[in-house]
Design an enzyme around this catalytic site. Structure first.
Site, PDB file in Angstrom:
ATOM      1  N   LYS A  93      61.518  26.623  29.534  1.00  0.00           N
ATOM      2  CA  LYS A  93      61.836  25.541  30.468  1.00  0.00           C
ATOM      3  C   LYS A  93      62.697  24.479  29.792  1.00  0.00           C
ATOM      4  O   LYS A  93      62.448  24.110  28.639  1.00  0.00           O
ATOM      5  CB  LYS A  93      60.536  24.931  30.978  1.00  0.00           C
ATOM      6  CG  LYS A  93      60.703  23.831  32.029  1.00  0.00           C
ATOM      7  CD  LYS A  93      59.330  23.323  32.453  1.00  0.00           C
ATOM      8  CE  LYS A  93      59.404  22.217  33.477  1.00  0.00           C
ATOM      9  NZ  LYS A  93      58.047  21.746  33.869  1.00  0.00           N
ATOM     10  N   SER A 169      57.156  21.412  38.416  1.00  0.00           N
ATOM     11  CA  SER A 169      58.527  21.361  37.944  1.00  0.00           C
ATOM     12  C   SER A 169      58.961  22.601  37.162  1.00  0.00           C
ATOM     13  O   SER A 169      60.125  22.716  36.782  1.00  0.00           O
ATOM     14  CB  SER A 169      58.719  20.123  37.070  1.00  0.00           C
ATOM     15  OG  SER A 169      57.891  20.152  35.928  1.00  0.00           O
ATOM     16  N   SER A 193      52.584  21.194  37.069  1.00  0.00           N
ATOM     17  CA  SER A 193      53.920  21.790  37.022  1.00  0.00           C
ATOM     18  C   SER A 193      53.976  23.219  36.544  1.00  0.00           C
ATOM     19  O   SER A 193      54.998  23.881  36.721  1.00  0.00           O
ATOM     20  CB  SER A 193      54.843  20.934  36.145  1.00  0.00           C
ATOM     21  OG  SER A 193      55.162  19.727  36.788  1.00  0.00           O
TER      22      SER A 193
END
Length: 486
Positions: A93, A169, A193
């Protein structure tokens, strides 16, 4: 994103290497049926063919990926792999640093930054274990949304329903996994997330307890935010966790207790589980989510666990202190940037920070006390039960262009109260696929436990996975891509 790659070298396997999980890849490497180079090529080819439609990646570097794969191939040929995940395609990520790659954090404020000089600690552990990095996945700016959209990369779509969000996220990470753009993915979780995108995209994701995975350099988002593993199977999450949890001497909060991968597998007979459809909040899960909870509870009971319905009781509405920490933390984070770079950030993020700056010291101190009281209540509840089974979200993935389901305000987290509780208490929580809505959207459930019980949560997750075949259902795009390659 780079030029499209040719289809990967054919293997002796029935499935594309892109669709194999980490354990299957390791078995194929060990027996010589498949090379890490072929697996990397397959993942990169899947990215090249499908990512323009999905938007999961913000950075792909095929030469670096293939160089890592060739090094892994040499180790496997010499009979000296670094770990069970050596050679496994893995995404990271874009809130974490990967040496030599850009770190944009979904923000125009980072566009002029040079590449990262060194890996973040969890990334370093994966590199040391031989994981092959296929690229960096999309995130909303600084992880502040539960959808994955930014002015850096645009929008990320849900692989199961292109008009729906994959969540956030870590939405890029979850979408990439679902489509075989890597077998493993690194996510972060400050309020849900990892777990929200995992539930929306039919993959598994573990939010470790605070301190279980090292955090270097330290972050203003600690202790709420942690880094954790995501994968298509629980066994792969466990294998990844065993690597990521290796301590870093620079982290003052790192657990000195090693992750026990063997303890993450095995029976669950006698484990006491609280089935909590509300998790002691006003949240109201829809019918599909309640059905998924029932399936998961039935699976655990069939495996010998003891399940009874029970809700924790909180001494204060957890939403109240959560919003203080959420807004104050972003205020402190944005204030590490000079004004001219703050001005490049999204207006909604600047608004969160502005509200955070208005929180006075007494209000923050009060929130600290409330958080401690909530943590004590969680501990008392988990003295009675070994784990709690609850929703991740009140419903499946919502419309792609929205920030929240119809009728809900994106800046009011009371509509999705199930995940941030475990960030405030620092406890581990695992998202597990548990079925689909009638129109084909994935639904996940959450299993949480006391500090240090990640291995038990993974055992419980594996029991759910084994009993619910839908956990293994891949998006139609995967079959369509495989057919097109043939």
């Amino acid at each position: 994103m780079g030029a499209p790659l040719a289809p990967p070298v054919a293997s002796a396997l029935d499935e594309s290497p892109a669709d194999l999980d980490a354990r299957a890849l390791a078995d194929a490497y060990r027996t010589g049926r498949l090379s890490p180079v072929a697996a990397a090529e397959a993942a990169l080819a899947r990215i090249a063919r499908l990512d323009a439609l999905i938007g999961a990646f913000v950075h792909v570097d095929p030469p670096t990926t293939l160089a890592m794969a060739r090094a892994s191939e040499a180790r496997w040929r010499a009979g000296a792999p670094l770990s069970p995940i050596d050679g496994v395609p893995t995404s990271v990520k874009d809130l974490l640093a990967v040496a030599g790659w850009p770190l944009r954090r979904g923000s125009l404020a980072h566009e002029a930054h040079p590449p990262s000089a060194e890996d973040s600690a969890p990334v370093a552990r994966l590199r040391e274990a031989g994981a092959v990095f296929v690229g960096k996945t999309a995130t909303p700016e600084s992880g502040y949304r539960i959808v994955t959209r930014s002015r850096v990369h645009g929008v990320t779509r849900n692989p199961y329903a292109l008009d729906r969000t994959p969540g956030g996220s870590s939405g890029g990470a979850a979408a990439a996994l679902a489509l075989g753009m890597g077998a493993l993915a690194v996510g972060t979780d400050g309020a849900g997330s990892i777990r929200i995108p995992a539930a929306f995209c039919n993959v598994a994701g573990l939010k470790p307890g605070f301190g279980r995975v090292p955090a270097v350099p330290p972050s203003l988002f600690m202790p709420h935010a942690v880094t954790g593993p995501m994968a298509r199977t629980i066994a792969d999450v466990a294998a990844m966790a065993a690597v990521m949890a290796r301590p870093d001497p620079r982290d003052p909060y790192a657990w000195p207790v090693p992750f026990d991968e063997a303890a993450a597998a095995g029976p669950v007979a006698g484990v006491r589980i609280a089935l909590s459809p509300t998790l002691g909040t006003p949240g109201q899960a829809d019918a599909a989510t309640r059905a998924a909870l029932a399936r998961a509870a039935d699976a655990l009971e069939a495996a010998g666990a003891i399940v009874e319905e029970a809700d924790p009781v909180w001494p204060v509405d957890p939403h109240e202190p959560f919003m203080v920490f959420w807004e104050a933390t972003y205020a402190g984070f944005l204030d590490t940037y000079p004004p001219e770079r703050q001005a490049l950030m999204e207006p909604a993020l600047q608004a969160i920070a502005a509200r955070g700056r208005a929180i006075d010291g007494l209000a923050y101190h009060r929130a600290m006390g409330q958080r401690l009281a909530i943590a004590s209540a969680a501990r008392a509840f988990l003295n009675r039960y070994d784990a709690v089974l609850a929703p991740v979200m009140p419903s499946a993935a919502f419309d792609l262009e929205a920030e929240a389901p119809p009728g809900e305000r994106p800046d009011d987290w009371r509509w999705c109260p199930y995940t941030y509780l475990f960030n405030m208490t620092g406890l581990p929580a695992l998202a597990v696929p548990a079925g689909f809505t009638d129109d084909g959207r994935p639904v996940g459930v959450q299993i949480a436990g006391a500090a240090g019980t990640e291995e038990r949560l993974l055992r419980l997750g594996a029991a759910i996975e084994a009993a619910i075949p839908a956990c293994r259902r891949r998006p139609a795009l995967v079959a369509a891509d495989a057919e097109a390659v043939r």
